[in-house]
Design an enzyme around this catalytic site. Structure first.
Site, PDB file in Angstrom:
ATOM      1  N   LYS A  61      -1.128  -1.579   8.618  1.00 17.21           N
ATOM      2  CA  LYS A  61      -0.012  -2.513   8.788  1.00 17.21           C
ATOM      3  C   LYS A  61      -0.203  -3.345  10.051  1.00 17.21           C
ATOM      4  O   LYS A  61      -0.567  -2.813  11.108  1.00 17.21           O
ATOM      5  CB  LYS A  61       1.303  -1.731   8.838  1.00 17.21           C
ATOM      6  CG  LYS A  61       2.564  -2.590   8.856  1.00 17.21           C
ATOM      7  CD  LYS A  61       3.791  -1.699   8.793  1.00 17.21           C
ATOM      8  CE  LYS A  61       5.081  -2.502   8.809  1.00 17.21           C
ATOM      9  NZ  LYS A  61       6.275  -1.630   8.703  1.00 17.21           N
ATOM     10  N   SER A 130       9.408  -2.976   5.336  1.00 16.15           N
ATOM     11  CA  SER A 130       8.582  -3.999   5.945  1.00 16.15           C
ATOM     12  C   SER A 130       7.087  -3.816   5.661  1.00 16.15           C
ATOM     13  O   SER A 130       6.297  -4.713   5.906  1.00 16.15           O
ATOM     14  CB  SER A 130       8.813  -3.981   7.468  1.00 16.15           C
ATOM     15  OG  SER A 130       8.514  -2.686   8.004  1.00 16.15           O
ATOM     16  N   SER A 154      11.061   1.719   5.467  1.00 17.23           N
ATOM     17  CA  SER A 154       9.953   0.786   5.234  1.00 17.23           C
ATOM     18  C   SER A 154       8.660   1.393   4.724  1.00 17.23           C
ATOM     19  O   SER A 154       7.682   0.668   4.513  1.00 17.23           O
ATOM     20  CB  SER A 154       9.657   0.000   6.522  1.00 17.23           C
ATOM     21  OG  SER A 154      10.756  -0.795   6.865  1.00 17.23           O
TER      22      SER A 154
END
Length: 414
Positions: A61, A130, A154
């Site tokens: 990420k 996210s 998330s």
């Protein structure tokens, strides 16, 4: 989707080389990335490592520091930002032999303004957030493993929306140093893969804890608690159907399903998540807010406008409620082996303008308990819907074992 365990076994047995396994992922990425848009940046070549995850390509990420790739935070503020060092979780990946396939798209600073990523099951549907790119890259079969983070929901929510397995381990089981903070009391690193079996294998390799690669649990005789989290609002029909299907499967396998009452302390802890996160986020993003407010996206900008109003007293009260919630959580698990609940409100929203809602995830993030989601059914629009399996703090091994057992039942039912 690709399997972490299968690739690792093929490489260790000599059936395929690590270079060949990585080349296959590179080909898959080239084919799917124009539609999915899972990656913010990628290396020119995928270089094989050595260890139990040799040949496994992993997405990271893009709020996590990497020395070899930019870390853009999903924001133009950090365009081209190049850290000098890898975050410890990236070092753990490399030490285990995994290869970084690229930085996966995140919403700006891991909040709610959508990333450019699309859901592989429906390019017009949300992949969640996210950790959008991480979930979508695994779901699209581009890579077998990805790192995400969770402050509200998330890891679990995008995993459910994209139809992959995802684990938010016990708080601090995976290091968060070198990850852009949003709320340091809540931020938790997690993994996404094709199955709970892959998650256990990968988590054991990353942490040096072989017990996490647990065998599937024997469901007969287990007590499976269920909470519909009435304090978090009503689920959609798809999530209710997924939960009912999961409970029917474990009951048929001999487990006892226990409907759990909700202690007042857990309701109060759920509501404490907001002010706790707000107070910390206002500080964690204070430099960006003060110096680059004009390019902070609208949802995050409005959130930070309000978050700055949370007082130290409100923050302290939220922390106290969180501690009481953790005490009540121990009591909740006293009579059950794990708890099952909704992973998300329903299937993925039918818009790219939303990342969905974390309301069924926030309490467990606040409590620091391990949560794992696997896909169980499809919703009214044909998109995947998962359930989440929750354990007491530190009981990651048990959560993985039960998830593996349920996963086998789901697969055998199809």
């Amino acid at each position: 989707m690709l399997s972490v365990r299968a690739i690792a076994h093929q490489v260790s047995s000599g059936a395929v080389s690590a270079s060949s396994a990585l080349a296959d992922c590179a080909t898959r990425i080239a084919a799917r990335e124009p539609d999915i848009r899972a990656f913010a940046s990628r290396p020119e070549r995928l270089e094989p490592g050595s260890g139990p995850l040799a040949g496994v390509a992993c997405g990271v990420k893009d709020i996590i520091d990497t020395a070899d790739l930019p870390t853009g935070m999903g924001s133009p503020i950090y365009d081209g930002w190049q850290p000098r060092a890898d975050a410890p979780i990236v070092m753990a990946l490399k030490a285990a032999g995994a290869t970084i396939a690229g930085k996966t798209h995140t919403t700006a600073f891991a909040f709610l303004d959508p990333a450019p990523t699309r859901n592989p099951h429906d390019l017009t549907a949300s992949p969640g957030g996210s950790s959008a790119g991480s979930a979508a890259a695994v779901a699209a079969g581009m890579i077998p493993l990805a790192i995400g983070t969770q402050t509200g929901g998330s890891v679990i929510r995008p995993s459910s929306y994209c139809g992959v397995a995802g684990i938010k381990p016990s708080y601090a089981l995976l290091p968060t140093v070198g990850i852009k903070p949003f709320s340091w009391s809540l931020d938790t690193a997690g993994l996404m893969a094709a199955s709970a079996d892959d998650l256990g294998f990968a988590l054991a390799a990353l942490t040096g804890r072989p017990e996490l690669d647990a065998d599937a649990a024997r469901l007969e005789g287990l007590r499976i608690g269920v909470t519909r989290q009435p304090f978090a609002g009503e689920p959609e029909a798809g999530s209710e159907a997924a939960l009912a299907a999961a409970l029917a499967l474990v009951a048929k396998a001999g487990a006892t399903v226990v409907e759990l009452a909700t202690p007042k302390a857990l309701v109060e802890a759920f509501h404490a998540h907001g002010p706790l996160q707000d107070f910390e986020a206002a500080q964690a993003l204070s430099w960006e807010y003060r110096n680059h407010r004009s390019v902070i996206p609208p949802k995050l900008s409005a959130y930070l406008d309000a978050a700055g109003a949370v007082s130290p007293t409100q923050y302290d009260d939220a922390r106290a409620l969180s501690r009481r919630g953790r005490d009540a959580c121990r009591d909740l698990f006293a009579g059950v082996d794990v708890v099952v609940s909704y992973a998300a409100p329903g299937e993925a929203p039918d818009t790219l303008g939303s990342t969905g809602d974390s309301r069924f995830n926030r309490l467990w993030t606040l409590l620091g308990t391990p949560c794992l989601t696997i896909p169980v059914t499809t919703g009214p629009r044909g998109l995947p819907v998962g359930v989440q399996i929750i354990g007491r703090f530190g009981a990651d091994e048990r959560v993985i074992a039960v998830a593996k057992a349920l996963e086998r039942l789901v697969v055998s039912r199809r």
